[in-house]
Scaffold this active site. Structure first.
Site, PDB file in Angstrom:
ATOM      1  N   GLU A 237       3.100  -9.265  -1.717  1.00  0.00           N
ATOM      2  CA  GLU A 237       1.788  -9.828  -1.382  1.00  0.00           C
ATOM      3  C   GLU A 237       1.714 -11.351  -1.455  1.00  0.00           C
ATOM      4  OE1 GLU A 237       1.374  -5.585  -2.354  1.00  0.00           O
ATOM      5  OE2 GLU A 237       2.375  -7.244  -3.361  1.00  0.00           O
TER       6      GLU A 237
ATOM      7  N   GLY B 298       0.795  -1.222   0.000  1.00  0.00           N
ATOM      8  CA  GLY B 298       0.000   0.000   0.000  1.00  0.00           C
ATOM      9  C   GLY B 298       0.824   1.266   0.000  1.00  0.00           C
TER      10      GLY B 298
ATOM     11  N   ASP C  64      -1.312  -5.378  -5.754  1.00  0.00           N
ATOM     12  CA  ASP C  64      -2.487  -4.525  -5.993  1.00  0.00           C
ATOM     13  C   ASP C  64      -2.072  -3.064  -5.963  1.00  0.00           C
ATOM     14  OD1 ASP C  64      -2.006  -4.461  -3.206  1.00  0.00           O
ATOM     15  OD2 ASP C  64      -4.132  -4.277  -2.714  1.00  0.00           O
TER      16      ASP C  64
END
Length: 338
Positions: free
Chosen positions: A124, A101, A132
């Protein structure tokens, strides 16, 4: 200048849902404030900009259905897209640990700064999740197959690598970051870059591109691991690094690395960051339904035994249908209002 400081230093500024909301609100306010000419994003403390999302919270929520996590990702990905199209200069100081993130908050900005302490990663797959926050869009556009290597291993890379791979623009020595920020305020971004940025050191990953491009060209993850093992056994240049990469990939969630490979390949054909984020919302929701996300977080951060029991348990057991299930509609899919 709008100053955004992620302020959870004990957690390496891991991102919570409330932080996403406050960042979005601040950016919206500054966008419409003529007195604010630029935004600078940094992390409190000296360990890093942001280690990623608060995955312990995701673990507990996923066990009761995952509704809060789905909403968190929804709002986070809208923020990532907003950063990508922000109309004012958006300066991200990617100092220290910048992962997951944290990459989403920085790598889509217009002025992306790394230092010699930068430790970047999209890790991840180690917890049964899929890259993502718009990461697949950049990973799909690196020189050669460096992005596939980063996605499947989850291994950290340097600030110089980040510039070579398209995650960052400028290299500013760590001890000049304060002067850089002050120079932006005093003289503007171009002058600050001219005064404080230096040529980055050589990229270690770029130097290994020949064997990375060859080994990661395989059709499946199993093919890639076999090619890495063959390269390591041949004793050629980069052999030990190839062997390490194979070991890393085979320690990750088999279905997650399989989905990650497909996601990066599909992202190469998606025209915009928003298209990639829409696809990533699907794969994230797929992970939320899976066994491996909860199990991966448990093994790494809850029980800390580092012995995840993946399902499927190995790469040969992952079927095309297992992978395809991650790309179905999130029902509803992510949408963007401009």
């Amino acid at each position: 200048m709008g100053l955004l400081t992620l302020n959870r230093p004990k957690a390496i500024n891991s991102l919570t849902h409330s932080m996403v909301g406050r960042i979005s609100a601040a950016l919206s306010m500054w966008e419409h404030d003529d007195a604010v000419r630029a935004v600078v994003v940094s992390g409190a403390g000296d360990r890093g900009l942001c280690a990623g999302g608060d995955v312990v919270a995701i673990y507990h929520d996923a066990k009761v259905g995952g509704a809060a996590t789905r909403q968190f990702w929804h709002d986070e990905y809208l923020l990532n897209a907003y950063i990508g199209r922000y109309p004012k200069p958006y300066v991200a100081l990617m100092n220290g640990i910048t992962m997951g993130g944290g990459v989403g908050l920085s790598a889509h900005g217009s002025v992306r700064v790394v230092t010699e302490t930068t430790k970047m990663a999209m890790p991840e797959v180690g917890i049964g999740f899929i890259p993502d926050v718009g990461g697949t869009f950049i990973l799909a556009r690196t020189p050669g197959l460096l992005g596939v290597h980063a996605a499947l291993t989850g291994a950290p890379f340097t600030g110089a690598d980040a510039i070579a791979m398209g995650f960052a623009d400028h290299f500013v020595p760590h001890d000049r970051l304060d002067a850089f920020t002050e120079a932006i305020l005093a003289d503007g971004i171009d002058s600050a870059v001219a005064a404080c940025a230096v040529d980055p050191p050589p990229s270690p990953l770029l130097a290994q591109r020949e064997w990375i491009d060859r080994c990661y060209a395989g059709e499946t993850v199993a093919d890639i691991v076999a090619a890495l093992r063959d390269h390591a056994a041949a004793g050629q240049m980069g052999g030990s690094a190839a062997g390490d990469a194979a070991d890393l990939i085979t320690s990750r969630s088999p279905v997650a690395v399989s989905v990650a490979l497909e996601a990066v390949r599909r992202a190469a054909n998606l025209p915009t960051l928003e298209d990639a984020l829409r696809q990533e919302f699907r794969t994230a929701c797929g992970a939320l339904r899976s066994h491996d996300l909860v199990e991966g977080i448990r093994a790494l951060l809850i029980d800390k035994d580092r012995k995840p029991q993946w399902s499927p348990a190995s790469l040969p057991l992952v079927t095309p249908a297992d992978v395809d299930a991650y790309f179905v509609s999130a029902d509803p899919d992510l949408t963007f209002d401009h």
